[in-house]
Design a protein around this motif. Structure first.
Motif, short mmCIF file in Angstrom:
data_model
loop_
_atom_site.label_atom_id
_atom_site.label_comp_id
_atom_site.label_asym_id
_atom_site.label_seq_id
_atom_site.Cartn_x
_atom_site.Cartn_y
_atom_site.Cartn_z
N HIS A 1 -0.71 36.60 0.81
CA HIS A 1 -1.46 37.65 0.13
C HIS A 1 -0.57 38.88 -0.07
O HIS A 1 0.15 39.30 0.83
CB HIS A 1 -2.68 38.04 0.95
CG HIS A 1 -3.68 36.93 1.11
ND1 HIS A 1 -4.98 37.03 0.68
CD2 HIS A 1 -3.56 35.68 1.63
CE1 HIS A 1 -5.61 35.91 0.94
NE2 HIS A 1 -4.77 35.08 1.53
N GLU B 1 -15.87 30.91 4.30
CA GLU B 1 -15.17 30.01 3.38
C GLU B 1 -13.68 29.98 3.70
O GLU B 1 -13.07 28.90 3.73
CB GLU B 1 -15.39 30.47 1.94
CG GLU B 1 -16.80 30.23 1.42
CD GLU B 1 -17.03 30.83 0.05
OE1 GLU B 1 -17.99 30.42 -0.62
OE2 GLU B 1 -16.25 31.73 -0.35
N GLN B 2 -13.10 31.15 3.93
CA GLN B 2 -11.67 31.19 4.24
C GLN B 2 -11.38 30.54 5.60
O GLN B 2 -10.35 29.89 5.76
CB GLN B 2 -11.19 32.64 4.22
CG GLN B 2 -11.18 33.26 2.83
CD GLN B 2 -10.79 34.72 2.84
OE1 GLN B 2 -10.91 35.41 3.85
NE2 GLN B 2 -10.31 35.21 1.70
N ARG B 3 -12.28 30.72 6.53
CA ARG B 3 -12.10 30.06 7.83
C ARG B 3 -12.11 28.55 7.65
O ARG B 3 -11.31 27.83 8.27
CB ARG B 3 -13.20 30.49 8.79
CG ARG B 3 -13.03 29.96 10.21
CD ARG B 3 -14.19 30.32 11.10
NE ARG B 3 -15.43 29.65 10.71
CZ ARG B 3 -16.60 29.82 11.32
NH1 ARG B 3 -16.69 30.67 12.32
NH2 ARG B 3 -17.68 29.16 10.91
N LYS C 1 -10.18 39.93 9.31
CA LYS C 1 -10.37 38.47 9.27
C LYS C 1 -10.51 37.90 10.68
O LYS C 1 -9.92 36.87 11.03
CB LYS C 1 -9.23 37.79 8.51
CG LYS C 1 -9.08 38.29 7.08
CD LYS C 1 -10.36 38.13 6.26
CE LYS C 1 -10.20 38.61 4.83
NZ LYS C 1 -11.44 38.50 4.04
N THR D 1 -11.20 26.80 5.13
CA THR D 1 -10.01 26.30 4.43
C THR D 1 -8.72 26.73 5.13
O THR D 1 -7.62 26.44 4.63
CB THR D 1 -9.98 26.82 2.98
OG1 THR D 1 -10.01 28.26 2.98
CG2 THR D 1 -11.19 26.30 2.20
N SER E 1 -7.53 29.74 5.45
CA SER E 1 -6.81 30.75 4.66
C SER E 1 -7.16 32.18 5.06
O SER E 1 -7.04 33.10 4.26
CB SER E 1 -7.11 30.55 3.17
OG SER E 1 -8.51 30.60 2.91
N LEU E 2 -7.60 32.37 6.31
CA LEU E 2 -7.88 33.74 6.77
C LEU E 2 -6.56 34.49 6.98
O LEU E 2 -5.72 34.06 7.77
CB LEU E 2 -8.65 33.69 8.10
CG LEU E 2 -10.13 33.30 8.04
CD1 LEU E 2 -10.67 33.11 9.45
CD2 LEU E 2 -10.94 34.34 7.28
#
Length: 607
Positions: free
Chosen positions: A493, A439-441, A59, A443, A445-446
């Motif tokens: 996670h 997308e995770q970056r 990530k 939000t 959420s990486l």
């Protein structure tokens, strides 16, 4: 007799070969000042599988890694490995994407581009070489070394001349599987020195135990540039140790001039770093003389072992080794290097696990047999080609000639998730993985995969079991916890193996979820429940554990026998799953993104 120059691969190929490319930027940077002070000709630090691993597992933004390394290594050339028209992905890209990628890599700090093609098809190297030269950087053309009935010194010299004609600044002999022998090395270097007036570089893996001897014979024959790895990350499927070569040449006319104390200081740091990555060490990374029989490159060995282990089939790796040369012969003896190593290796695994050769053929094998990767070194199996592509035409041009400019299209597809051209190129390399990363970056959420299973030693709390069986709705599952993300985050996670298939669950903090009726909950995410076993001719199943990339049919749709009903992915290779009979789709039990296992009915077709 002249001074020998060293390229150290500690920041790229060493950890790619030994721990599946998992070394993180945060562990590279503290050692960079020491590396920069050594006086290497270059440091290989980018390209290969690093781009994929950064996005998929670590990530990290690979472009940010490159910029940070450039800042931390101001005195040393940075070097990367690029797969010609494939760049860092697994397909050919349009020329505008290739030029944009090379330009951005140069702009972000890359100095030396080692450019290769898995088939040694020089047509697939031209655009990347031209783009490198246009960026004012060092273009290093590459000869992928292999042995077969159609590969010999004459063919490699012909390729070397072609690379020189394209304007390369140097030529690398890339022995990715450790197939070179000392006297074959001497003969090849001699022939290239006579035919081409360019510096020669030797890159050989230590897999077979012959690499150090090959290096010495290459040096004696006039090769001035040698790839090595600091000793704590050397040997086996990696490379010969840097310090050993420096000591061997010290006081001779080949003396590297490198300071052994500085090398040992840097090595001490990276030796400690390696201990953090024990989880990713593979038992299949030592010396293996079988490589001269099966020709399996080092990185491919560890990858095959990991993939088979995840499918509870590690005991069958010997069968896969024996199948690989057979698949390679059927495909016209391609050198085994990315992406052909993955293409051949995955097909060999499928052949072994299904128990029937070519019962399932990956999309990549079909594309290869159609000429989608370039010209095979030797004629391919006519029977296999017919089975794979039927009456479809085989292309005889450069594959990229058939690809329209696609950079603008990619830019529109990814939209506002891309903050710059580098993000667009990340998406271009790996659409699914790249988009998820962006997308995770966006939000926040990486979360990188864990380096180890997290545990607590608190006397008041007993350690939870990490491997157990679970009964759910009458079905039994074997669950093994493999890791957990950092604590104290809104999204945490957890990583599991469920019946041999990797799964991930995202857990939100309790005060963030309020279910209907006021009840609080914690878990967000699912593990696919087991589907029924096949009992009817129209039941669609897969031959090996995989992930579903696309579902191509809907309930009520009419299909014909052999029609693709879904696309799956295993070991980074895509496969079309086809309808076993003609009929109407009665039920679909899977959606895009879900895992699937053998002996589970994914689609039901009624005749």
């Amino acid at each position: 007799m002249q001074k020998i120059y060293i390229t150290d691969v500690i920041l790229r190929d060493a950890h790619q070969s030994l721990i599946a490319t998992r070394l993180r930027t945060e562990d590279m940077l503290p050692g960079c000042a020491m590396l920069d002070d050594i006086g290497y000709w270059s440091l290989e630090c980018w390209g290969g599988a690093t781009f994929d691993a950064c996005l998929r597992f670590l990530k990290e933004d690979p472009w940010e890694r490159l910029s940070k390394l450039k800042a931390a290594l101001p005195k040393t050339r940075l070097q990367m490995l690029v797969r010609g028209q494939n760049l860092l992905g697994y397909r050919h890209y349009s020329d505008d994407v290739v030029r944009a990628f090379i330009h951005k890599a140069a702009e972000n700090g890359m100095d030396v581009f080692r450019i290769f093609d898995a088939l040694n098809d020089v047509r697939n190297l031209r655009t990347a070489i031209e783009a490198t030269k246009a960026s004012g950087k060092h273009a290093q053309g590459t000869i992928c070394y292999t042995t077969s009935p159609v590969h010999d010194v004459h063919s490699f010299v012909t390729l070397g001349k072609a690379l020189a004609d394209l304007g390369c600044d140097s030529i690398a002999i890339k022995d990715m599987a450790g197939l070179l022998t000392p006297y074959a090395t001497s003969e090849l270097v001699d022939a290239l020195k006579d035919a081409v007036d360019l510096p020669l570089h030797l890159h050989c893996h230590a897999t077979s135990g012959l690499a150090e001897m090959c290096q010495l014979k290459a040096i004696e024959a006039g090769c001035q540039h040698i790839d090595t790895a600091l000793s704590s990350w050397s040997g086996g499927t990696s490379h010969p140790p840097t310090e050993s070569l420096v000591i061997a040449l010290k006081g001779t006319s080949y003396d590297t001039g490198l300071d052994l104390d500085k090398l040992q200081a840097a090595n001490s740091y990276f030796a400690e770093v390696r201990k953090k990555y024990h989880r990713f060490e593979s038992e299949f990374t030592g010396i293996d003389t079988q490589v001269h029989v099966f020709q399996v490159p080092g990185g491919m060995i560890s990858n095959l072992a990991n993939q088979l282990k995840e499918r509870n089939a590690l005991d069958r790796i010997g069968e896969v080794y024996k199948e690989i040369p057979e698949v390679r012969k059927d495909l016209g003896y391609p050198p085994l290097v990315t992406p052909t190593s993955q293409i051949v290796g995955t097909q060999a695994v499928l052949n072994v696990l299904t128990g029937k050769r070519y019962e399932t053929i990956t999309n990549e094998v079909k594309r290869y047999l159609q000429g989608g990767y370039g010209k095979a070194p030797a004629p391919v199996s006519a029977a296999l080609q017919k089975k794979a592509i039927g009456k479809e035409d085989v292309m005889d041009c450069r594959p990229a000639d058939l690809i329209k400019p696609e950079l603008d299209k990619l830019r529109k597809e990814i939209g506002e998730l891309a903050l710059n051209d580098e993000d667009v190129l990340s998406y271009a390399m790996f659409p699914e993985v790249g988009k998820l990363f962006l997308e995770q970056r966006a939000t926040g959420s990486l979360v990188p995969e864990p380096l180890a299973i997290e545990s607590r030693a608190d006397d008041a709390i007993k350690k939870a079991p990490t491997e157990f069986n679970v009964a759910l709705h009458g079905e039994s599952y074997h669950v093994k916890v493999t890791g957990a993300g950092p604590k104290n985050q809104m999204l945490r996670h957890f990583y599991f193996m469920v019946d041999g298939v990797p799964e991930e669950i995202v857990v939100e903090t309790l005060d963030e979820i309020v279910l209907e009726g006021g009840t609080q909950g914690a878990v967000k995410g699912t593990i696919s429940s087991k589907r029924r076993k096949p009992t009817a001719p129209g039941d669609v199943v897969v031959s090996m554990p995989c992930n579903v990339l696309e579902v191509l049919v809907k309930v009520g749709q009419s299909v014909v026998a052999g029609q693709a009903v879904m696309i799956t992915e295993a070991m980074k290779m895509e496969t079309e799953i086809t309808a076993p009979i003609a009929g109407v789709v009665k039920a679909v039990h899977v959606v895009k993104g879900e895992p699937a296992n053998p002996d589970e009915v994914l689609v039901e077709i009624s005749p």
